[in-house]
Design a protein around this motif. Sequence first.
Motif, PDB file in Angstrom:
ATOM      1  N   THR A 108       6.541  26.831   5.930  1.00 32.64           N
ATOM      2  CA  THR A 108       6.176  25.838   5.473  1.00 32.64           C
ATOM      3  C   THR A 108       4.946  25.855   4.254  1.00 32.64           C
ATOM      4  OG1 THR A 108       5.917  24.897   7.722  1.00 32.64           O
ATOM      5  CG2 THR A 108       4.879  23.613   6.392  1.00 32.64           C
ATOM      6  N   ILE A 109       4.316  27.040   4.401  1.00 30.33           N
ATOM      7  CA  ILE A 109       3.420  27.227   3.269  1.00 30.33           C
ATOM      8  C   ILE A 109       4.229  27.651   1.939  1.00 30.33           C
ATOM      9  CG2 ILE A 109       1.839  28.995   2.387  1.00 30.33           C
ATOM     10  CD1 ILE A 109       0.875  29.285   5.255  1.00 30.33           C
ATOM     11  N   GLY A 110       5.146  28.468   2.181  1.00 28.75           N
ATOM     12  CA  GLY A 110       6.279  28.640   1.054  1.00 28.75           C
ATOM     13  C   GLY A 110       6.743  27.239   0.491  1.00 28.75           C
ATOM     14  N   TRP A 111       7.272  26.581   1.277  1.00 30.38           N
ATOM     15  CA  TRP A 111       7.776  25.240   1.141  1.00 30.38           C
ATOM     16  C   TRP A 111       6.884  24.304   0.355  1.00 30.38           C
ATOM     17  CZ3 TRP A 111       7.757  20.371   3.982  1.00 30.38           C
ATOM     18  CH2 TRP A 111       8.538  19.481   3.268  1.00 30.38           C
ATOM     19  N   ILE A 112       5.840  24.011   0.791  1.00 33.60           N
ATOM     20  CA  ILE A 112       4.587  23.269   0.052  1.00 33.60           C
ATOM     21  C   ILE A 112       4.010  23.863  -0.924  1.00 33.60           C
ATOM     22  CG2 ILE A 112       2.547  22.104   0.514  1.00 33.60           C
ATOM     23  CD1 ILE A 112       2.863  21.929   3.312  1.00 33.60           C
ATOM     24  N   TRP A 113       3.709  25.289  -1.054  1.00 32.28           N
ATOM     25  CA  TRP A 113       2.902  25.652  -2.291  1.00 32.28           C
ATOM     26  C   TRP A 113       3.674  26.682  -3.279  1.00 32.28           C
ATOM     27  CZ3 TRP A 113       0.148  24.507   2.548  1.00 32.28           C
ATOM     28  CH2 TRP A 113      -0.762  23.377   2.347  1.00 32.28           C
ATOM     29  N   GLY A 114       4.662  27.170  -2.535  1.00 36.12           N
ATOM     30  CA  GLY A 114       5.560  28.272  -3.591  1.00 36.12           C
ATOM     31  C   GLY A 114       5.008  29.273  -3.269  1.00 36.12           C
ATOM     32  N   ALA A 115       5.752  30.450  -3.667  1.00 36.57           N
ATOM     33  CA  ALA A 115       5.407  31.888  -3.115  1.00 36.57           C
ATOM     34  C   ALA A 115       4.528  32.559  -4.221  1.00 36.57           C
ATOM     35  CB  ALA A 115       6.762  32.698  -2.843  1.00 36.57           C
ATOM     36  N   ASP A 116       4.237  32.048  -5.467  1.00 35.84           N
ATOM     37  CA  ASP A 116       3.661  32.747  -6.380  1.00 35.84           C
ATOM     38  C   ASP A 116       2.158  32.835  -5.765  1.00 35.84           C
ATOM     39  OD1 ASP A 116       3.611  30.179  -6.367  1.00 35.84           O
ATOM     40  OD2 ASP A 116       2.780  30.035  -8.641  1.00 35.84           O
ATOM     41  N   VAL A 117       1.347  34.043  -6.443  1.00 35.49           N
ATOM     42  CA  VAL A 117       0.088  34.099  -6.180  1.00 35.49           C
ATOM     43  C   VAL A 117      -0.686  33.096  -6.787  1.00 35.49           C
ATOM     44  CG1 VAL A 117      -1.674  36.051  -6.019  1.00 35.49           C
ATOM     45  CG2 VAL A 117       0.702  36.687  -5.718  1.00 35.49           C
ATOM     46  N   LYS A 118      -1.796  32.817  -6.067  1.00 36.01           N
ATOM     47  CA  LYS A 118      -2.858  31.917  -6.712  1.00 36.01           C
ATOM     48  C   LYS A 118      -4.275  32.251  -6.757  1.00 36.01           C
ATOM     49  CE  LYS A 118      -0.696  27.359  -5.736  1.00 36.01           C
ATOM     50  NZ  LYS A 118       0.990  28.013  -5.542  1.00 36.01           N
ATOM     51  N   ALA A 119      -5.109  31.986  -7.642  1.00 33.95           N
ATOM     52  CA  ALA A 119      -6.450  32.399  -7.620  1.00 33.95           C
ATOM     53  C   ALA A 119      -7.131  31.493  -6.976  1.00 33.95           C
ATOM     54  CB  ALA A 119      -7.002  32.330  -9.094  1.00 33.95           C
ATOM     55  N   PHE A 120      -8.388  32.055  -6.114  1.00 31.22           N
ATOM     56  CA  PHE A 120      -9.029  30.870  -5.299  1.00 31.22           C
ATOM     57  C   PHE A 120     -10.463  31.183  -5.693  1.00 31.22           C
ATOM     58  CE2 PHE A 120     -11.190  29.687  -1.403  1.00 31.22           C
ATOM     59  CZ  PHE A 120     -10.477  28.579  -1.214  1.00 31.22           C
TER      60      PHE A 120
END
Lengths: 293, 236
Positions: A108-120
């Motif tokens: 679900t995470i991959g589906w909603i937000w995609g697999a690329d790395v994000k800065a937090f």
Amino acid sequence: MAEFAQQIVSGLASGAIYASLALALVLIYRSTDVINFAQGEMATFTTYTAWSLMHHGMSYWPAFALTLAIAFAGGVAVERVVIRPVERRPELVIVIVTIGLLLTINATIGWIWGADVKAFDSPFPNNTWDVHSVTISVQDVGTLGVCLLTVFLLWGFFRFTTVGLAMRAVAINPNASRLLAVRVGWMLALGWGLAAVLGAVAGMMAAPTVFLDPSMMLVILIYAFAAAVLGGIDSPAGAVVGGLSLGVVINLLSRYVNFVGTELRLPTALAVLLVVLIIRPQGLFGHKVVRRV
Amino acid sequence: MPLLELSGVEARYGPIKALHDVTLTLDDGEVVALLGANGAGKTTTLRAISGTVRRSGNVSFGGRSLGRRSPESIAKLGIAHVPEGRGLFPELTVWENLRMGAYVRGERKTIRAEAPRVLGYFPWLEERKTQQAGTLSGGEQQMLALARALVSRPRLLMLDEPSLGLAPTIVAEIFRIVRELNTEDGLSVLVVEQNAKIALESSARAYVLEVGRVAVEGASAELERHEGVRKSYLGY
Ligand SMILES: Nc1ncnc2c1ncn2[C@@H]1O[C@H](COP(=O)(O)OP(=O)(O)OP(=O)(O)O)[C@@H](O)[C@H]1O
Ligand SMILES: [Mg+2]
């Protein structure tokens, strides 16, 4: 010497993250009798939620608070919807359900937000304090503070409130609790909610350094397992002490023992765990399981 | 109208039928004993009342049917069930166990209001408040279980073999307190026992169960003289 003290502080900071997630595992283990393999993914999901809230313009602390509320509701919902139907089944069945949950949330995470790395973003400034020539990172102190405050509030909840008492009673003896008019099912759900809150704190504290990606909590979850087992799996205090000491030990070993470095951190953690369990099978704070024949 | 009324009650554990046809009554302010051999269905009868076993037939309390009620809502009606094995929380302190007894009526105000009265019956609990319940002796644990049930100020107290594994002097002490609660506060009590002697001495009426059915019933004084009861349960 100064360097050593600094390594201890940063070990405590990562240890506090392991401790929070370990405590989440222990909470659920005590009430539901299983290790929740989805704990890490639940944390990841809520951390992404926080990212989205900030991405849409919310500032850090309001997003943090709202995320905790969402995590709580999500944890309660997961227990009611997913765990409750299998609540009375053998533990292995429940474990497999949590593994299914892990995979589902991960997808679900991959589906909603995609697999690329994000800065937090981190809520703490990226500078240091000098205390007697020891350089301490504000980031580390902040992480440690937030995790320990959460643990402390939770301790107060269990220690001083009626609902906290009832939750402890349910974990010990659900049948006897039911006779005293405790709604056992809701207490279990509440436990899942609180565990999810702890996971959310761990995730949001870890994200600035490990970055956001769908498998960000994987390694942390393994450390948290190790910490929980080290502390004695059924002991909340053990989970916290286990997490903090694991963080420190790993950090010192990888800094001062050359061959450990960064690659061997995980095997080292497991080696430490193994040694402790050989000496003390019930973990540092756990109860000896007495088998009567 | 009796306070508690069971008629034609059946109960089962999965495919195993434990109660076939239990009919009994208990009046307000009465102490009633439930006797029977191992496996006769005494514990199951209490469970059928507190809603913790699957049952059919009629169970009513204070004129209300307990039919489909949950154990929690039955407890709220004022039935305190001290289960087989006492149901204490060994890792919680004595005081926390007592607080759990108050949970059903609102923990904080109830424990404040009821603790002094209950501790009057068990003054030694006062000094043991912070001790873990699991570290008490068997007799002390049974008294704590009784005290915890009393904190909720029940209309009906159900005790499942309070004498089990305890020394005779302690058993006598427990039954003395139960009788006192009955005569002074008018507490209604349904007590399950294998120790038929003390149970008959402490109750007004009694029922004897055999394989899930009421086999004998009557005034306790009469059952003490009843040939069959004497031979099977009193041993003379
Ligand atoms: N949890 C259970 N699962 C299956 N069968 C059960 C269960 N509990 C009791 N039984 C069966 O139901 C019947 C009645 O048991 P119950 O415990 O009510 O008897 P009892 O009169 O309380 O006996 P005791 O004096 O040994 O406590 C017995 O045949 C028992 O084997
Ligand atoms: Mg029994």
